[in-house]
Design an enzyme around this catalytic site. Structure first.
Site, PDB file in Angstrom:
ATOM      1  N   GLU A  68      -0.708  -8.369   6.033  1.00  0.00           N
ATOM      2  CA  GLU A  68      -0.311  -8.598   7.100  1.00  0.00           C
ATOM      3  C   GLU A  68      -1.527  -8.600   8.053  1.00  0.00           C
ATOM      4  O   GLU A  68      -1.530  -8.841   9.243  1.00  0.00           O
ATOM      5  CB  GLU A  68       0.587  -7.561   7.484  1.00  0.00           C
ATOM      6  CG  GLU A  68       0.083  -6.216   7.631  1.00  0.00           C
ATOM      7  CD  GLU A  68      -0.161  -5.436   6.614  1.00  0.00           C
ATOM      8  OE1 GLU A  68      -0.037  -6.021   5.289  1.00  0.00           O
ATOM      9  OE2 GLU A  68      -0.608  -4.356   6.639  1.00  0.00           O
ATOM     10  N   CYS A 104       0.782  -1.206  -0.033  1.00  0.00           N
ATOM     11  CA  CYS A 104       0.044  -0.086  -0.015  1.00  0.00           C
ATOM     12  C   CYS A 104       0.868   1.188   0.041  1.00  0.00           C
ATOM     13  O   CYS A 104       1.501   1.625  -0.893  1.00  0.00           O
ATOM     14  CB  CYS A 104      -0.983  -0.059   1.172  1.00  0.00           C
ATOM     15  SG  CYS A 104      -2.396   0.975   0.648  1.00  0.00           S
ATOM     16  N   HIS A 153      -3.221  -5.287   2.205  1.00  0.00           N
ATOM     17  CA  HIS A 153      -2.562  -5.479   3.303  1.00  0.00           C
ATOM     18  C   HIS A 153      -2.661  -6.994   3.778  1.00  0.00           C
ATOM     19  O   HIS A 153      -3.411  -7.463   4.404  1.00  0.00           O
ATOM     20  CB  HIS A 153      -3.390  -4.786   4.269  1.00  0.00           C
ATOM     21  CG  HIS A 153      -3.131  -3.263   4.278  1.00  0.00           C
ATOM     22  ND1 HIS A 153      -2.114  -2.754   4.771  1.00  0.00           N
ATOM     23  CD2 HIS A 153      -3.541  -2.508   3.610  1.00  0.00           C
ATOM     24  CE1 HIS A 153      -2.207  -1.336   4.623  1.00  0.00           C
ATOM     25  NE2 HIS A 153      -3.123  -1.310   3.897  1.00  0.00           N
TER      26      HIS A 153
HETATM   27  N1  GLN Z   1      -3.706   6.267   1.313  1.00  0.00           N
HETATM   28  C1  GLN Z   1      -2.238   5.764   1.773  1.00  0.00           C
HETATM   29  C2  GLN Z   1      -1.270   6.606   1.143  1.00  0.00           C
HETATM   30  O1  GLN Z   1      -1.269   7.285   0.030  1.00  0.00           O
HETATM   31  C3  GLN Z   1      -2.000   4.464   1.753  1.00  0.00           C
HETATM   32  C4  GLN Z   1      -3.056   3.638   2.565  1.00  0.00           C
HETATM   33  C5  GLN Z   1      -2.450   2.557   3.323  1.00  0.00           C
HETATM   34  O2  GLN Z   1      -1.329   2.210   3.348  1.00  0.00           O
HETATM   35  N2  GLN Z   1      -3.225   1.662   3.600  1.00  0.00           N
HETATM   36  O3  GLN Z   1      -0.135   6.976   1.612  1.00  0.00           O
END
Ligand code: GLN
Length: 195
Positions: free
Chosen positions: A178, A85, A176
């Site tokens: 994890e 992410c 995610h």
């Molecule tokens: N929206 C977050 C970002 O752009 C990422 C979201 C996440 O890691 N769950 O940094």
């Protein structure tokens, strides 16, 4: 052979990744001599075989990478990086947000907070290349991968959009792993960096 996995501990869901990697190692042939550590200083980076850049807030992690002098050691890191992410955003080449300075280690471009805009977060059972059964994936304000470079392999998609990619030893995920208690992707990553 033992694997030293360092979880970048600047911001984000660090402890969940530590737990997931410890569980993944316990169930593998790699547990002997392996360890999972938190990485808070730049000089810890070269001693790791694998690094994790967790989910969190990519603008904050980007700023803290520079504040802690980690940009150069990350760019020069020779091991594999497991990026989820916000971590995937940081590993990319292009992000149309001046607050994020990506590392450019994965030949992809991304757009922040662009997945499932209408509902912010969602879950999906994904078919992932290399896994025998679907993976329950949790998406939280996830990025969209808007460009895939030549050397990048797509491992999973949602509605035709890539959400899991691999380039060499690096694995990048829009979701995610994890958080779902399933360590198959962690094991797939560890297998790749030790084979
Ligand atoms: N929206 C977050 C970002 O752009 C990422 C979201 C996440 O890691 N769950 O940094």
């Amino acid at each position: 052979m033992g694997v030293r996995t360092g979880v970048l501990d600047l911001q984000g869901d660090v402890s969940e990744h530590i737990d997931a990697f410890r569980r993944a190692l316990a169930g593998s042939g790699l547990s002997e001599g392996s360890e999972v550590i938190t990485v808070r200083r730049a000089d810890q980076i070269p001693s790791c075989d694998a690094l994790v850049i967790p989910g969190g807030e990519s603008t904050t992690i980007s700023r803290l990478i520079d504040k802690n002098g980690m940009r150069r050691p990350l760019e020069e890191f020779r091991g594999g990086i497991f990026a989820t992410c916000a971590g995937l955003i940081l590993l990319s080449k292009g992000v149309p947000d001046p607050r994020v300075k990506p590392l450019g280690l994965l030949d992809i471009d991304v757009e922040r907070n662009a997945f499932g805009r209408q509902k912010d977060s969602f879950e999906a059972d994904l078919a992932i290349k290399g896994l025998d059964a679907p993976f329950h994936a949790v998406f939280i304000r996830a990025p969209v991968i808007s460009r895939i470079g030549k050397g990048v392999e797509v491992l999973a998609e949602v509605d035709g959009a890539p959400v899991a990619v691999r380039q060499g030893k690096h694995l990048g995920l829009c979701f995610h792993p994890e958080l779902s208690g399933d360590t198959r992707l962690h094991r797939m990553f560890l297998h790749k960096i030790t084979s």
